[in-house]
Design an enzyme around this catalytic site. Structure first.
Site, PDB file in Angstrom:
ATOM      1  N   ILE A 236      25.794  55.160  32.622  1.00 30.41           N
ATOM      2  CA  ILE A 236      25.631  54.910  34.061  1.00 30.41           C
ATOM      3  C   ILE A 236      24.475  53.942  34.349  1.00 30.41           C
ATOM      4  CG2 ILE A 236      24.040  56.774  34.783  1.00 30.41           C
ATOM      5  CD1 ILE A 236      26.259  57.426  36.943  1.00 30.41           C
TER       6      ILE A 236
ATOM      7  N   GLY B 209      18.246  63.944  29.479  1.00 27.03           N
ATOM      8  CA  GLY B 209      19.621  63.576  29.823  1.00 27.03           C
ATOM      9  C   GLY B 209      19.725  62.296  30.632  1.00 27.03           C
ATOM     10  N   VAL B 210      20.626  62.317  31.596  1.00 27.32           N
ATOM     11  CA  VAL B 210      20.857  61.103  32.393  1.00 27.32           C
ATOM     12  C   VAL B 210      19.627  60.786  33.262  1.00 27.32           C
ATOM     13  CG1 VAL B 210      22.048  62.251  34.336  1.00 27.32           C
ATOM     14  CG2 VAL B 210      22.627  59.915  33.732  1.00 27.32           C
ATOM     15  N   ASP B 211      18.907  61.810  33.667  1.00 25.99           N
ATOM     16  CA  ASP B 211      17.682  61.622  34.463  1.00 25.99           C
ATOM     17  C   ASP B 211      16.655  60.790  33.666  1.00 25.99           C
ATOM     18  OD1 ASP B 211      15.826  61.970  36.498  1.00 25.99           O
ATOM     19  OD2 ASP B 211      15.442  64.090  36.082  1.00 25.99           O
TER      20      ASP B 211
HETATM   21  N1  AR6 Z   1      25.200  57.824  31.531  1.00 24.40           N
HETATM   22  C1  AR6 Z   1      26.140  58.728  31.952  1.00 24.40           C
HETATM   23  N2  AR6 Z   1      26.081  60.047  31.666  1.00 24.40           N
HETATM   24  C2  AR6 Z   1      25.031  60.472  30.920  1.00 24.40           C
HETATM   25  C3  AR6 Z   1      24.007  59.611  30.449  1.00 24.40           C
HETATM   26  C4  AR6 Z   1      24.130  58.236  30.785  1.00 24.40           C
HETATM   27  N3  AR6 Z   1      23.215  57.335  30.410  1.00 24.40           N
HETATM   28  N4  AR6 Z   1      23.120  60.350  29.733  1.00 24.40           N
HETATM   29  C5  AR6 Z   1      23.565  61.628  29.733  1.00 24.40           C
HETATM   30  N5  AR6 Z   1      24.725  61.704  30.445  1.00 24.40           N
HETATM   31  P1  AR6 Z   1      22.282  66.198  32.101  1.00 24.40           P
HETATM   32  P2  AR6 Z   1      22.352  68.304  34.150  1.00 24.40           P
HETATM   33  C6  AR6 Z   1      25.582  62.871  30.719  1.00 24.40           C
HETATM   34  O1  AR6 Z   1      21.722  67.158  31.119  1.00 24.40           O
HETATM   35  O2  AR6 Z   1      23.214  69.149  33.313  1.00 24.40           O
HETATM   36  C7  AR6 Z   1      17.477  66.752  33.164  1.00 24.40           C
HETATM   37  O3  AR6 Z   1      16.428  67.084  32.308  1.00 24.40           O
HETATM   38  C8  AR6 Z   1      25.474  64.073  29.811  1.00 24.40           C
HETATM   39  O4  AR6 Z   1      26.166  63.829  28.588  1.00 24.40           O
HETATM   40  O5  AR6 Z   1      21.683  64.845  32.156  1.00 24.40           O
HETATM   41  O6  AR6 Z   1      22.696  68.157  35.616  1.00 24.40           O
HETATM   42  C9  AR6 Z   1      17.112  66.838  34.648  1.00 24.40           C
HETATM   43  O7  AR6 Z   1      15.763  66.488  34.869  1.00 24.40           O
HETATM   44  C10 AR6 Z   1      26.148  65.143  30.663  1.00 24.40           C
HETATM   45  O8  AR6 Z   1      27.588  65.061  30.509  1.00 24.40           O
HETATM   46  O9  AR6 Z   1      22.205  66.785  33.616  1.00 24.40           O
HETATM   47  C11 AR6 Z   1      17.372  68.271  34.956  1.00 24.40           C
HETATM   48  O10 AR6 Z   1      16.287  69.091  34.587  1.00 24.40           O
HETATM   49  C12 AR6 Z   1      25.803  64.724  32.092  1.00 24.40           C
HETATM   50  O11 AR6 Z   1      25.253  63.391  31.997  1.00 24.40           O
HETATM   51  C13 AR6 Z   1      18.564  68.611  34.093  1.00 24.40           C
HETATM   52  O12 AR6 Z   1      18.522  67.703  32.981  1.00 24.40           O
HETATM   53  C14 AR6 Z   1      24.764  65.597  32.775  1.00 24.40           C
HETATM   54  O13 AR6 Z   1      23.841  66.089  31.810  1.00 24.40           O
HETATM   55  C15 AR6 Z   1      19.861  68.384  34.824  1.00 24.40           C
HETATM   56  O14 AR6 Z   1      20.885  68.880  34.007  1.00 24.40           O
END
Ligand code: AR6
Length: 178
Positions: A9, A30-32
């Site tokens: 993303i 993660g994505v954040d």
């Molecule tokens: N592009 C698209 N999707 C992604 C990317 C990317 N670059 N990187 C990861 N994903 P998560 P949550 C996917 O854990 O469950 C953070 O620490 C990943 O594979 O990012 O809502 C925040 O600060 C997964 O399918 O978000 C919060 O504390 C999806 O994004 C917590 O994680 C969401 O995974 C939020 O957890």
């Protein structure tokens, strides 16, 4: 129209990308983490100045908008999904995260928006349930002129979303790009 595809993303040139943040809006994994890394340090500085109450800048299910700084998109909408099995009423909260992101986008006159799979990583939401909530909430959106993309990071997540999408009978408004 709703498009489901794989990708990173942080590379998306859409008007707005959505971040699956936590309530502090100060970054995480993660994505954040990927969004903060790609946007650069000005994003964190901007978020630190946003209004907060006892460390909460965005309650679960709500959404906030910031500039996108070094990202190719113009804005980031930061939303906070529920932690599956921990937060009460998680179905409603996950739907609210999508709905409020769309409301913020609408207020900005945005034409296209890219979502990740909110709550499907660290927050451990099962993909089939999350897909149904995400697609039904977005399909109910009253914005006919808004293009919504779900940008899924890995092939297995994409496959899970694709399979659930096909069972939902949402018609031609959902397109899967393989
Ligand atoms: N592009 C698209 N999707 C992604 C990317 C990317 N670059 N990187 C990861 N994903 P998560 P949550 C996917 O854990 O469950 C953070 O620490 C990943 O594979 O990012 O809502 C925040 O600060 C997964 O399918 O978000 C919060 O504390 C999806 O994004 C917590 O994680 C969401 O995974 C939020 O957890």
């Amino acid at each position: 129209m709703i498009i489901i595809e794989t990708g990173d993303i942080t590379h998306c040139p859409d008007d707005v990308i959505v971040n699956a943040a936590n309530t502090s809006l100060l970054g995480g994994g993660g994505v954040d983490g990927a969004i903060h890394d790609a946007a650069g340090p000005k994003l964190l500085q901007y978020c630190q100045k946003m209004a907060e109450t006892e460390g909460v800048r965005c309650p679960i299910g709500d959404a906030r908008i910031t500039p996108a700084f070094n990202l190719p998109s113009r804005h980031i909408i930061h939303t906070v999904g529920p932690r599956h099995g921990i937060d009460v009423d998680s179905h409603r909260l996950l739907a609210s995260a999508y709905r409020n992101s769309l409301i913020v986008a609408k207020k900005q006159g945005i034409k296209n928006i890219a979502f990740p799979a909110i709550s499907c990583g660290v927050y451990r939401y099962p993909h089939d349930e999350a897909t149904e909530i995400a697609l039904r909430t977005c399909a109910e959106s009253d914005r006919q002129d808004l293009q919504i993309r779900f940008v899924l990071f890995s092939a297995d997540v994409f496959e899970a979303w694709q399979n659930t999408a096909r069972t939902l009978e949402l018609g031609s408004c959902v397109v899967v790009k393989s």
